[in-house]
Design a protein around this motif. Sequence first.
Motif, PDB file in Angstrom:
ATOM      1  N   ALA A 326       0.827  -1.212   0.000  1.00 28.25           N
ATOM      2  CA  ALA A 326       0.000   0.000   0.000  1.00 28.25           C
ATOM      3  C   ALA A 326       0.856   1.255   0.000  1.00 28.25           C
ATOM      4  O   ALA A 326       0.592   2.205  -0.747  1.00 28.25           O
ATOM      5  CB  ALA A 326      -0.937  -0.016   1.201  1.00 28.25           C
ATOM      6  N   ASP A 338      -5.022   2.020  -4.748  1.00 27.41           N
ATOM      7  CA  ASP A 338      -5.638   0.735  -4.410  1.00 27.41           C
ATOM      8  C   ASP A 338      -5.451  -0.287  -5.520  1.00 27.41           C
ATOM      9  O   ASP A 338      -5.129  -1.453  -5.273  1.00 27.41           O
ATOM     10  CB  ASP A 338      -7.120   0.928  -4.108  1.00 27.41           C
ATOM     11  N   ALA A 341      -1.780  -1.300  -5.624  1.00 30.55           N
ATOM     12  CA  ALA A 341      -1.441  -2.141  -4.468  1.00 30.55           C
ATOM     13  C   ALA A 341      -1.922  -3.573  -4.677  1.00 30.55           C
ATOM     14  O   ALA A 341      -1.211  -4.539  -4.368  1.00 30.55           O
ATOM     15  CB  ALA A 341      -2.049  -1.558  -3.201  1.00 30.55           C
TER      16      ALA A 341
END
Length: 486
Positions: A326, A338, A341
């Motif tokens: 993250a 997001d 990640a």
Amino acid sequence: MPAPAHRVLVVGIDGVRLDTLNRLATPHLDALAAEGFRAPVEVDARTPTMSGPCWATVVTGVTVARHGVWSNDFTGHRLDVFPDFATRLAVQGGLRTFVAAGWQPLLQARAGGPLFAAPSRSVYISPTADTPEAWEHCDEQITDAAVRLLADPDDDTAASFVYLGAPDETAHFLGCGGPYEAAIRRADARLGRLLEAVRSRPSYAGEQWTVLVVTDHGHVDAGGHGGRTAEERTAWLVAAGPGIGAPARTLRHVDVAAQVFAALGRHPDRHWTLDGTPFAAAPHAVLLDMDGTLVDTETLWLRTVREAAPGIEPDALLQALGRSAADTAALLHPADPDTVAAELEARFLAAVQRETAPLPGALDLLDLLQDLAIPAALVSASSRPVVDAVLKTLGGDRFRATVAEGETPRTKPAADPYLAVARALGVDPAACLAVEDSPTGVSAAEAAGCRVLAVPSHPPIEPGPRRTVRRGLAGIGRRELWAAGL
């Protein structure tokens, strides 16, 4: 099998010049030095080269500015605030301690004494006169008393201090010639008797003994001290015991008391504000980073990041080391972290499952920790699926606790993961050794107050206070483990 009982014997031999000692055959001191070390100790620049200030520094672990013993008249001292190690251990630690000495200020309320306020047991035998002959007889009586206690199979004394004063008195009367050298050899023989008493204990095989032999100051050739010559200011320490090898730094008198506490497994309370630090101390737990430290996943992680961001600059790539997916995604693509990640996590997990392998020395270190009954914990910035995949390679039963990314409020470089795992183990982070490969991980461990052993994988890491740097984990034994981060 019960844990071994830890014991410490400190022998203070007053007024022995290091250059003289190095010339003499002293078989018992020499054998201890071969087992551990013999090293010079320079009397602190502010400390008068007199017995009172120097012995106060040795046994309290603080400098003269704190304990306030500026001469052989102890009046005005602050020993109530900074007590000797025998008193701290007995009164605050609940351990039995013993002191045997013939110099009055050490054990008697004379000239502002005593230096040793409240050991569990003490023996004071005054010489009949201030002469070399009387001091030799006194030292013999002191040795007899200490031998009886040390050899007693029913005695459970944890720490002892035995003072021998004849060499100093001989130098005062006769200078640093033949009689002085003979007095040093007799002190060595008395040390031999003390060591034989220790080894004769029926319980000796189940005990771990640390022996520290130290002098307070030297002498000028004609005898006498109190000045600032190299001969007067150069003291020495001989040390042997579990984990004790050649010291990696310059030693000080204040380190002796700190080593006594460490040898007994006692982590000093921060409120003691000791000036000394131990030179060998078993960590209460070892907290290990995973990626790049125990397993060769840093290469896999860098490859994963490079695949997700083909044009990434080298400096930005190295910033990803030790960070979570993250955090790395936020660096690479702040507009859509997001998605990035998730991609990083999936790619990295697949690579770990296919290719991960322990780094050289990793399994040996984990085996050593198990043999020494030192708790090990895993502290990772990787996700739980990645951690669990690696544990299948390393063996999850090797770790008492594990922490992964997302299981603490913040991840590395914040201290949270290290603080959390220390709480899980029930240990003080300051008594733990953290093993890390990246600057990010080192920052997290040091923010938690841990000792640090750094084994850099990619970016360099410099040595620093409470930080030791090695090329890798291969070859780490007890001595290296005990000395790391001190």
